[in-house]
Design a protein around this motif. Structure first.
Motif, short mmCIF file in Angstrom:
data_model
loop_
_atom_site.label_atom_id
_atom_site.label_comp_id
_atom_site.label_asym_id
_atom_site.label_seq_id
_atom_site.Cartn_x
_atom_site.Cartn_y
_atom_site.Cartn_z
N ASP A 17 57.01 11.28 72.14
CA ASP A 17 56.00 11.02 71.10
C ASP A 17 56.56 11.18 69.69
O ASP A 17 55.99 11.88 68.87
N ARG A 18 57.65 10.53 69.44
CA ARG A 18 58.22 10.53 68.09
C ARG A 18 57.51 9.50 67.23
O ARG A 18 56.91 8.56 67.75
N ARG A 19 57.63 9.63 65.95
CA ARG A 19 56.86 8.83 65.00
C ARG A 19 57.00 7.32 65.21
O ARG A 19 56.03 6.59 65.11
N LYS A 20 58.17 6.81 65.51
CA LYS A 20 58.38 5.37 65.63
C LYS A 20 58.43 4.87 67.07
O LYS A 20 58.75 3.71 67.32
N ASP A 21 58.12 5.72 68.04
CA ASP A 21 58.14 5.30 69.45
C ASP A 21 57.08 4.22 69.69
O ASP A 21 56.07 4.14 68.99
N ARG A 22 57.34 3.41 70.72
CA ARG A 22 56.42 2.32 71.07
C ARG A 22 56.23 2.26 72.58
O ARG A 22 57.14 2.60 73.33
N ALA A 35 58.34 -8.34 74.34
CA ALA A 35 57.02 -7.71 74.31
C ALA A 35 55.88 -8.71 74.14
O ALA A 35 55.92 -9.57 73.27
N LEU A 36 54.88 -8.55 74.99
CA LEU A 36 53.65 -9.35 74.91
C LEU A 36 52.53 -8.56 74.25
O LEU A 36 51.57 -9.15 73.73
N ALA A 37 52.62 -7.24 74.28
CA ALA A 37 51.64 -6.35 73.65
C ALA A 37 52.36 -5.05 73.33
O ALA A 37 53.36 -4.70 73.96
N GLU A 38 51.83 -4.33 72.34
CA GLU A 38 52.49 -3.11 71.88
C GLU A 38 51.46 -2.08 71.42
O GLU A 38 50.42 -2.44 70.88
N GLY A 39 51.77 -0.83 71.65
CA GLY A 39 50.97 0.28 71.14
C GLY A 39 51.90 1.39 70.69
O GLY A 39 53.05 1.45 71.10
N ARG A 40 51.39 2.26 69.84
CA ARG A 40 52.19 3.40 69.35
C ARG A 40 51.52 4.69 69.79
O ARG A 40 50.32 4.85 69.63
N LEU A 61 56.97 -0.34 79.03
CA LEU A 61 58.18 0.35 78.59
C LEU A 61 57.83 1.40 77.55
O LEU A 61 57.00 1.14 76.67
N TYR A 62 58.44 2.58 77.66
CA TYR A 62 58.38 3.55 76.57
C TYR A 62 59.70 3.43 75.84
O TYR A 62 60.77 3.66 76.42
N VAL A 63 59.64 3.06 74.56
CA VAL A 63 60.84 2.77 73.77
C VAL A 63 60.94 3.78 72.62
O VAL A 63 59.98 3.96 71.86
N LEU A 64 62.09 4.41 72.51
CA LEU A 64 62.33 5.35 71.41
C LEU A 64 62.51 4.57 70.11
O LEU A 64 63.32 3.64 70.04
N GLY A 65 61.75 4.94 69.11
CA GLY A 65 61.78 4.23 67.84
C GLY A 65 63.08 4.35 67.08
O GLY A 65 63.50 3.43 66.40
N GLU A 66 63.74 5.48 67.18
CA GLU A 66 64.98 5.71 66.42
C GLU A 66 66.15 4.90 66.96
O GLU A 66 66.99 4.43 66.21
#
Length: 79
Positions: A17-22, A35-40, A61-66
């Motif tokens: 749950d980092r600030r820029k994670d998606r 990506a077809l849809a995205e949430g933060r 997918l859980y993607v690290l923002g950094e």
């Protein structure tokens, strides 16, 4: 997990749950660029995404923002 095509559905997770994670919805096997849809996450453990209109296999997918690294991939089916 099965989701009905074209509906909104809840997504829950445990993660850094980092600030820029998606959290991304992609076709099965695709990378973050598909990506077809995205949430933060933004401090919550639940969000809502729109399911694709077309039935088939997809991944969350859980993607690290950094770094852009995919730290988890969860398959599901749209029916």
């Amino acid at each position: 997990m099965e989701v009905i095509a074209g509906t909104r559905f809840p997504v829950t997770w445990q993660g850094p749950d980092r600030r820029k994670d998606r959290i991304l919805l992609v076709p099965a096997g695709a990378g973050a660029d598909g990506a077809l849809a995205e949430g933060r996450p933004r401090g919550a453990d639940k969000l809502t995404l729109d399911a694709p209109e077309q039935a088939g296999n997809y991944d969350l997918l859980y993607v690290l923002g950094e770094t852009g690294a995919v730290v988890t991939r969860t398959p599901f089916e749209v029916v």
